[in-house]
Design an enzyme around this catalytic site. Structure first.
Site, PDB file in Angstrom:
ATOM      1  N   HIS A 109       0.269   1.037  -9.819  1.00 48.58           N
ATOM      2  CA  HIS A 109      -0.571   0.177  -8.982  1.00 48.58           C
ATOM      3  C   HIS A 109      -1.131  -0.982  -9.815  1.00 48.58           C
ATOM      4  CE1 HIS A 109      -3.076   0.250  -5.046  1.00 48.58           C
ATOM      5  NE2 HIS A 109      -2.925  -0.993  -5.479  1.00 48.58           N
TER       6      HIS A 109
ATOM      7  N   ARG B  15       0.848  -1.182   0.000  1.00 48.30           N
ATOM      8  CA  ARG B  15       0.000   0.000   0.000  1.00 48.30           C
ATOM      9  C   ARG B  15       0.890   1.240   0.000  1.00 48.30           C
ATOM     10  NH1 ARG B  15      -3.332  -2.577  -1.719  1.00 48.30           N
ATOM     11  NH2 ARG B  15      -5.447  -3.038  -1.010  1.00 48.30           N
TER      12      ARG B  15
END
Length: 316
Positions: A279, A231
Site C-alpha cells: 500500500h 482499494r
C-alpha cells in the site's frame, strides 16, 4: 489571528503514530487527540484516518472533516459520522506518486520485467518479444484526479488509453466508456487494466473473475494484466489467483489488499506472476498534505467554499 482564536482541530487516527501530523497542524491551529468531552463545543474541524467510532457524532460545532488519505471509505466505517462536509485530500505530490506507480507498473508489464527477473538467476540471455507502447491499450477504471493524471502520462508515452467511469467523464485522447453498458466494451478493448476506483457499496468486489474474463487476451503482450492501486476491497483475491492460474490473467501488480497488512499465509506473496507492494503507491506525506488542509480551513473561515467535498450519495 492567533492560533488559539482559530478553530480547534481534533486529530483522530488509528493504525499509526500521528506525531508528525500533530506537529504540522499545530503550527497554525490548536490540535487535540481527543475531545475534552463527547460534546466538546471547541472542536471546529476533524482530521481523521479510521477514526474511533462515534468520536465525531456529538461534537456540536464540527464544521468539516478532512481525510488523511485520498480515499474516504475509512470515514464511513463509522456509522455515526455527522452530516458535515467531508473533504478529500488533493495534493500535487500525492498525484505525482500515484502517476509514478501506475507508469512504473504498466511499463514493467509492457517491457517484460517479470520475464527478465526470472531469467537473471538462471543466467539466461534471451530477449522476449517487446511490443511498443503504441500497440498496447491501458484501461483505467476511475478518471478522478489520480486517474486523469496517470492517463496523461501514459498518453505521452504513446499508449492507447481507455477510461471507464460511473457517469460520462470525457478526456482528450482517452476513449471513454461509462456505466454498466460500457463496462464490457471497455474490458474487451483493454490489455492492461489499471484500477483507481473509490471504494463504495457499488464498487466493492468489482474486480472479480467475471470482470477479469472480459479483458482482451489476444494481444501483442500475449495476455491480460491487472494493476490495482485503488482499494483492496475492490478486488476478490481468490478470483485473481484463479485468473492467474488458468491463464485469464498473465500477471498482476497489487498495491492494496482485502486485508492489510497482507497476511504471511497469502499465496499472493509467493505467486511467480504477482508483484506485491505494501500500500505504498501514493503515501500520505503530512509535509505535503497538511498545508492544503490548513488553507481550506482558513478559506472556510473567510466565508469561501470548501473544495474537493465528498458527494455522500456517490461515496467519493
Amino acid at each position: 489571528m492567533s492560533r488559539s482564536a482559530r478553530g480547534r482541530v481534533l486529530l483522530s487516527v488509528t493504525g499509526f503514530n500521528p506525531h508528525r501530523w500533530h506537529e504540522l497542524l499545530s503550527a497554525e491551529r490548536e490540535v487535540v487527540l481527543e475531545p475534552d468531552r463527547a460534546d466538546d463545543p471547541s472542536i471546529d474541524y476533524a482530521v481523521v484516518w479510521k477514526q474511533r467510532p462515534g468520536v465525531l457524532s456529538k461534537l456540536p460545532n464540527l464544521k468539516a472533516i478532512f481525510s488523511i488519505g485520498a480515499g474516504v471509505d475509512h470515514i464511513f466505517l463509522d456509522a455515526d459520522v455527522p452530516d458535515v462536509p467531508i473533504v478529500r485530500v488533493v495534493a500535487e505530490n500525492l498525484t505525482q506518486y500515484m502517476t509514478e506507480y501506475v507508469v512504473w507498473r504498466v511499463l514493467d508489464h509492457q517491457r517484460q520485467g517479470a520475464a527478465y527477473r526470472a531469467q537473471q538467476p538462471r543466467k539466461v540471455w534471451h530477449e522476449p518479444p517487446q511490443p511498443p507502447a503504441t500497440e498496447i491499450a491501458v484501461g483505467i477504471m476511475g478518471l478522478g484526479q489520480l486517474g486523469r493524471a496517470a492517463a496523461r502520462a501514459l498518453l505521452a508515452l504513446g499508449f492507447r488509453v481507455n477510461g471507464w467511469t460511473r457517469t460520462p467523464r470525457p478526456m482528450g485522447g482517452v476513449t471513454g466508456f461509462h456505466g454498466g453498458d460500457g463496462l464490457g466494451p471497455f474490458l474487451a478493448a483493454t490489455d492492461i487494466l489499471v484500477v483507481l476506483l473509490p471504494l463504495t457499496p457499488a464498487t466493492a468486489g468489482i474486480v472479480d473473475y467475471g470482470l477479469l474474463r472480459g479483458l482482451r487476451r489476444d494481444n501483442a503482450l500475449g495476455g491480460a494484466f491487472l494493476v490495482n492501486a485503488g482499494r483492496g476491497k475492490l478486488q476478490k483475491e481468490a478470483d485473481i489467483l484463479r485468473a492467474l492460474d488458468d491463464g485469464t490473467l498473465k500477471e498482476a501488480s497489487l498495491d492494496v489488499f482485502e486485508e492489510e497488512p497482507l497476511p504471511p499465509s497469502s499465496p499472493l506473496w509467493t505467486h511467480p506472476r504477482v508483484f506485491v507492494t505494501p500500500h505504498a503507491a501514493a503515501t500520505s506525506d503530512p509535509v505535503h498534505l497538511v498545508p492544503p488542509m490548513l488553507r481550506q480551513m482558513a478559506r472556510f473561515e473567510r466565508g469561501e467554499s470548501l473544495e474537493n467535498v465528498v458527494d455522500r450519495d456517490a461515496g467519493y
